[in-house]
Scaffold this motif. Structure first.
Motif, PDB file in Angstrom:
ATOM      1  N   MET A 264       0.985  -1.338   0.097  1.00 11.81           N
ATOM      2  CA  MET A 264      -0.007  -0.083   0.081  1.00 11.81           C
ATOM      3  C   MET A 264       1.053   1.370   0.032  1.00 11.81           C
ATOM      4  SD  MET A 264      -3.260  -0.747   2.481  1.00 11.81           S
ATOM      5  CE  MET A 264      -2.585  -1.555   3.782  1.00 11.81           C
ATOM      6  N   ILE A 265       1.961   1.387   0.821  1.00 14.43           N
ATOM      7  CA  ILE A 265       2.730   2.379   0.764  1.00 14.43           C
ATOM      8  C   ILE A 265       3.572   2.475  -0.558  1.00 14.43           C
ATOM      9  CG2 ILE A 265       4.961   3.372   1.992  1.00 14.43           C
ATOM     10  CD1 ILE A 265       2.249   3.849   3.734  1.00 14.43           C
ATOM     11  N   ALA A 266       3.994   1.454  -1.400  1.00 17.28           N
ATOM     12  CA  ALA A 266       4.594   1.547  -2.449  1.00 17.28           C
ATOM     13  C   ALA A 266       3.662   2.107  -3.683  1.00 17.28           C
ATOM     14  CB  ALA A 266       5.078   0.197  -2.867  1.00 17.28           C
ATOM     15  N   ALA A 267       2.357   1.622  -3.253  1.00 11.02           N
ATOM     16  CA  ALA A 267       1.237   2.091  -4.320  1.00 11.02           C
ATOM     17  C   ALA A 267       1.020   3.895  -3.937  1.00 11.02           C
ATOM     18  CB  ALA A 267      -0.044   1.441  -4.241  1.00 11.02           C
ATOM     19  N   MET A 268       1.060   4.191  -2.745  1.00 10.54           N
ATOM     20  CA  MET A 268       0.985   5.512  -2.526  1.00 10.54           C
ATOM     21  C   MET A 268       2.120   6.454  -3.033  1.00 10.54           C
ATOM     22  SD  MET A 268      -1.972   5.895  -1.071  1.00 10.54           S
ATOM     23  CE  MET A 268      -1.892   7.541  -0.270  1.00 10.54           C
ATOM     24  N   LYS A 269       3.364   5.838  -2.789  1.00  6.83           N
ATOM     25  CA  LYS A 269       4.439   6.561  -3.483  1.00  6.83           C
ATOM     26  C   LYS A 269       4.484   6.728  -4.825  1.00  6.83           C
ATOM     27  CE  LYS A 269       7.742   5.533   0.429  1.00  6.83           C
ATOM     28  NZ  LYS A 269       8.704   5.050   0.838  1.00  6.83           N
ATOM     29  N   LEU A 270       4.002   5.266  -5.481  1.00  3.48           N
ATOM     30  CA  LEU A 270       3.864   5.415  -7.025  1.00  3.48           C
ATOM     31  C   LEU A 270       2.791   6.601  -7.612  1.00  3.48           C
ATOM     32  CD1 LEU A 270       3.821   2.240  -8.999  1.00  3.48           C
ATOM     33  CD2 LEU A 270       2.097   3.887  -9.643  1.00  3.48           C
ATOM     34  N   SER A 271       1.681   6.900  -6.642  1.00  2.20           N
ATOM     35  CA  SER A 271       0.872   7.915  -6.881  1.00  2.20           C
ATOM     36  C   SER A 271       1.505   9.170  -6.698  1.00  2.20           C
ATOM     37  CB  SER A 271      -0.290   8.195  -6.039  1.00  2.20           C
ATOM     38  OG  SER A 271      -1.187   6.922  -6.053  1.00  2.20           O
ATOM     39  N   ASP A 272       2.431   9.498  -5.908  1.00  5.19           N
ATOM     40  CA  ASP A 272       3.373  10.709  -5.648  1.00  5.19           C
ATOM     41  C   ASP A 272       4.367  10.983  -6.673  1.00  5.19           C
ATOM     42  OD1 ASP A 272       2.228  10.727  -2.894  1.00  5.19           O
ATOM     43  OD2 ASP A 272       3.918   9.918  -2.003  1.00  5.19           O
ATOM     44  N   ALA A 273       4.752   9.890  -7.346  1.00  4.79           N
ATOM     45  CA  ALA A 273       5.509   9.909  -8.402  1.00  4.79           C
ATOM     46  C   ALA A 273       4.833  10.441  -9.648  1.00  4.79           C
ATOM     47  CB  ALA A 273       6.381   8.555  -8.836  1.00  4.79           C
ATOM     48  N   ILE A 274       3.327  10.335  -9.772  1.00  2.00           N
ATOM     49  CA  ILE A 274       2.638  10.691 -10.910  1.00  2.00           C
ATOM     50  C   ILE A 274       2.404  12.398 -10.517  1.00  2.00           C
ATOM     51  CG2 ILE A 274       0.393  10.582 -12.059  1.00  2.00           C
ATOM     52  CD1 ILE A 274       0.541   7.354 -11.302  1.00  2.00           C
ATOM     53  N   GLY A 275       2.625  12.746  -9.148  1.00  2.00           N
ATOM     54  CA  GLY A 275       2.473  13.983  -8.994  1.00  2.00           C
ATOM     55  C   GLY A 275       1.251  14.292  -7.883  1.00  2.00           C
ATOM     56  N   ASN A 276       0.965  13.332  -6.772  1.00  2.00           N
ATOM     57  CA  ASN A 276      -0.125  13.558  -6.038  1.00  2.00           C
ATOM     58  C   ASN A 276       0.633  13.994  -4.703  1.00  2.00           C
ATOM     59  OD1 ASN A 276      -2.355  12.785  -7.742  1.00  2.00           O
ATOM     60  ND2 ASN A 276      -1.214  10.790  -7.588  1.00  2.00           N
ATOM     61  N   ASP A 277      -0.421  14.445  -3.699  1.00  2.00           N
ATOM     62  CA  ASP A 277       0.093  15.058  -2.553  1.00  2.00           C
ATOM     63  C   ASP A 277       0.716  13.933  -1.528  1.00  2.00           C
ATOM     64  OD1 ASP A 277       0.042  16.166  -0.058  1.00  2.00           O
ATOM     65  OD2 ASP A 277      -2.306  16.279   0.286  1.00  2.00           O
ATOM     66  N   ASN A 278       2.032  14.147  -1.448  1.00  2.00           N
ATOM     67  CA  ASN A 278       2.784  13.108  -0.643  1.00  2.00           C
ATOM     68  C   ASN A 278       2.572  13.005   0.869  1.00  2.00           C
ATOM     69  OD1 ASN A 278       4.322  14.880   0.259  1.00  2.00           O
ATOM     70  ND2 ASN A 278       6.184  14.151  -1.162  1.00  2.00           N
ATOM     71  N   SER A 279       1.519  13.915   1.378  1.00  2.00           N
ATOM     72  CA  SER A 279       1.417  14.231   2.561  1.00  2.00           C
ATOM     73  C   SER A 279       0.506  12.667   3.005  1.00  2.00           C
ATOM     74  CB  SER A 279       0.768  15.330   3.201  1.00  2.00           C
ATOM     75  OG  SER A 279      -0.506  15.434   2.669  1.00  2.00           O
ATOM     76  N   LEU A 280      -0.140  12.341   2.244  1.00  2.00           N
ATOM     77  CA  LEU A 280      -1.108  11.236   2.637  1.00  2.00           C
ATOM     78  C   LEU A 280      -0.458  10.059   2.581  1.00  2.00           C
ATOM     79  CD1 LEU A 280      -4.265  11.663  -0.173  1.00  2.00           C
ATOM     80  CD2 LEU A 280      -4.323  12.076   2.270  1.00  2.00           C
ATOM     81  N   THR A 281       0.787   9.721   1.866  1.00  2.00           N
ATOM     82  CA  THR A 281       1.488   8.621   2.176  1.00  2.00           C
ATOM     83  C   THR A 281       2.220   8.518   3.726  1.00  2.00           C
ATOM     84  OG1 THR A 281       2.156   8.963  -0.283  1.00  2.00           O
ATOM     85  CG2 THR A 281       3.539   7.290   0.906  1.00  2.00           C
ATOM     86  N   ALA A 282       2.907   9.817   3.985  1.00  2.00           N
ATOM     87  CA  ALA A 282       3.187   9.974   5.579  1.00  2.00           C
ATOM     88  C   ALA A 282       2.111   9.718   6.507  1.00  2.00           C
ATOM     89  CB  ALA A 282       3.886  11.158   5.694  1.00  2.00           C
ATOM     90  N   TYR A 283       1.001  10.091   6.258  1.00  2.00           N
ATOM     91  CA  TYR A 283      -0.381   9.998   7.169  1.00  2.00           C
ATOM     92  C   TYR A 283      -0.510   8.483   7.327  1.00  2.00           C
ATOM     93  CZ  TYR A 283      -5.126   9.370   8.159  1.00  2.00           C
ATOM     94  OH  TYR A 283      -6.508   9.341   8.766  1.00  2.00           O
ATOM     95  N   LEU A 284      -0.474   7.693   5.968  1.00  2.00           N
ATOM     96  CA  LEU A 284      -0.798   6.233   6.057  1.00  2.00           C
ATOM     97  C   LEU A 284       0.414   5.457   6.703  1.00  2.00           C
ATOM     98  CD1 LEU A 284      -2.678   3.964   5.158  1.00  2.00           C
ATOM     99  CD2 LEU A 284      -1.655   3.865   3.071  1.00  2.00           C
ATOM    100  N   SER A 285       1.608   5.770   6.278  1.00  2.00           N
ATOM    101  CA  SER A 285       2.780   5.121   7.042  1.00  2.00           C
ATOM    102  C   SER A 285       2.609   5.253   8.511  1.00  2.00           C
ATOM    103  CB  SER A 285       3.848   5.845   6.489  1.00  2.00           C
ATOM    104  OG  SER A 285       4.758   5.057   5.696  1.00  2.00           O
ATOM    105  N   GLY A 286       2.469   6.251   8.926  1.00  2.00           N
ATOM    106  CA  GLY A 286       2.150   6.631  10.400  1.00  2.00           C
ATOM    107  C   GLY A 286       1.020   5.732  11.095  1.00  2.00           C
ATOM    108  N   ILE A 287       0.085   5.552  10.331  1.00  2.00           N
ATOM    109  CA  ILE A 287      -1.015   4.695  10.945  1.00  2.00           C
ATOM    110  C   ILE A 287      -0.665   3.107  11.014  1.00  2.00           C
ATOM    111  CG2 ILE A 287      -3.249   3.545  10.500  1.00  2.00           C
ATOM    112  CD1 ILE A 287      -4.275   6.594   9.429  1.00  2.00           C
ATOM    113  N   LEU A 288      -0.134   2.722   9.584  1.00  2.00           N
ATOM    114  CA  LEU A 288       0.320   1.467   9.645  1.00  2.00           C
ATOM    115  C   LEU A 288       1.728   0.934  10.673  1.00  2.00           C
ATOM    116  CD1 LEU A 288       0.501   1.215   5.769  1.00  2.00           C
ATOM    117  CD2 LEU A 288      -1.047  -0.193   7.193  1.00  2.00           C
ATOM    118  N   ASN A 289       2.473   1.845  10.882  1.00  2.00           N
ATOM    119  CA  ASN A 289       3.550   1.798  11.861  1.00  2.00           C
ATOM    120  C   ASN A 289       3.002   1.734  13.104  1.00  2.00           C
ATOM    121  OD1 ASN A 289       6.053   3.489   9.850  1.00  2.00           O
ATOM    122  ND2 ASN A 289       5.475   1.403  10.050  1.00  2.00           N
ATOM    123  N   SER A 290       2.064   2.685  13.512  1.00  2.00           N
ATOM    124  CA  SER A 290       1.468   2.490  15.025  1.00  2.00           C
ATOM    125  C   SER A 290       0.914   1.163  15.160  1.00  2.00           C
ATOM    126  CB  SER A 290       0.745   3.818  15.032  1.00  2.00           C
ATOM    127  OG  SER A 290      -0.606   3.610  14.606  1.00  2.00           O
TER     128      SER A 290
END
Ligand code: GLY
Length: 347
Positions: A264-290
């Motif tokens: 899921m985080i790789a897919a989010m980063k892939l979206s970031d590479a297309i030009g999306n808001d990467n704060s969502l990736t950090a938010y999701l990473s935080g949830i998964l890690n917690s």
């Protein structure tokens, strides 16, 4: 008790969620089915915990198959064992087969029920979080082949699914956490409130409601696309790269939920590479890690790209990839393989 109804192409499934529902299996089964005999399929981990309790509830004959536990037994030879037990128990089309266990037991019992005598009624009683929120609902059944996972199977809806969140208390912590990856997936693809729910430190106290919200999404998606030709693909968010990670680890190094979390985080980063808001990736990473789930890729990106080329979702020169650009909303994006290669290099 919470109740959901899934109207499939051929059948209606009732999905009931309640603490200690496992103490009332016979009563609930006999409300839906009229069998003369019942056959329960379970494994060596689950049998000592719940089999005797359930068998004692029935006043009609009950037989069982206790299979060795583990994904390595999810193969046709084990299905043969179930068929033999069903023949020896004289199970007919009017009888009932119960799957009691996690995803492997659910998938194999579902396949045996779909094919024995061309179909015997099925009740799923999932005992892991992953099976409760995902594999017990929606009618996918399968076994693995040496060449890959879930290559032989059938769509076959259980008429009844009994989900007991109380049994999760007896699960080893790492297995519970593994199932949380699928819970987080539902939050990402359809209902961001689930992400708020699992972000609370005491979220486990609310697990019945969390399971209900997840199963409701699965029900809604399966009702639209039971045979997985369109919308159902959104349930694969994080799974494309997740499956590649599982494959590179020979299906033993990384559990499904852990691989999906990284995927899921790789897919989010892939979206970031297309030009999306990467704060969502950090938010999701935080949830998964917690929650205790991993988020960093364990293999070289080139190896992951090569492993995902054999994925079922590849169609000629393109692959359907599930992206999340807004939490709670999945998008199916057809990406050309050459572009995917570049995007994966960039994550
Ligand atoms: N586990 C994904 C699906 O049921 O389609």
């Amino acid at each position: 008790m919470k109740k959901l109804t899934l109207s499939g192409l051929n059948d209606i499934s009732e999905i009931l969620i309640d603490e200690k529902i496992i103490d009332n299996v016979a009563g609930l089964c006999l409300d839906v089915f009229s069998p003369s005999k019942v056959h329960i399929v379970t494994d060596t981990n689950v049998a000592p915990l719940y089999l005797e309790n359930i068998e004692k509830q029935f006043s009609i004959p009950v037989t069982h198959s206790i299979l060795p536990a583990g994904e390595e037994y999810k193969r046709l030879e084990t299905i043969n064992t179930i068929y033999t037990d069903l023949i020896n128990a004289d199970i007919t089309r009017k009888d009932l087969i119960i799957a009691l266990g996690g995803g492997v037991i659910g998938d194999m019992t579902g396949f045996a029920a779909a094919t024995f005598l061309r179909g015997v009624s099925l009740c799923q009683i999932p005992t892991t979080l992953l099976a409760q929120v995902d594999s017990s609902v929606g009618g996918k059944t399968a076994v693995d082949m040496p060449q890959g996972k879930n290559l032989v199977g059938a769509f076959y809806q259980p008429r009844l699914v009994l989900i007991d969140p109380y049994v999760l208390k007896s699960l080893p912590e790492h297995i519970f956490i593994d199932g949380m990856a699928e819970v987080v997936k539902y939050g990402c693809i359809q209902n961001a409130d689930i992400l708020d729910m699992v972000s609370k430190p005491d979220y486990k106290d609310n697990i019945s409601n969390i399971i209900y919200e997840c199963v409701k999404i699965k029900r809604d998606v399966v009702e639209v696309d039971e045979h997985d030709t369109g919308l159902r693909m959104i349930l694969n968010f994080g799974h494309t790269i997740g499956h590649a990670i599982e494959k590179l680890g020979d299906y033993t190094k990384f559990s499904h939920g852990n691989a999906v979390s990284m995927g899921m985080i790789a897919a989010m980063k892939l979206s970031d590479a297309i030009g999306n808001d990467n704060s969502l990736t950090a938010y999701l990473s935080g949830i998964l890690n917690s929650i205790g789930l991993p988020t960093s890729l364990p293999y070289e990106k080139e190896d992951i790209f090569n492993a995902l080329l054999s994925d079922k979702k590849k169609m000629g020169d393109t692959m359907n990839f599930i992206l999340v650009r807004t939490m709670g909303k999945a998008e199916i994006e057809k990406i050309e393989i050459d572009r995917l290669h570049k995007l994966i290099k960039a994550i």
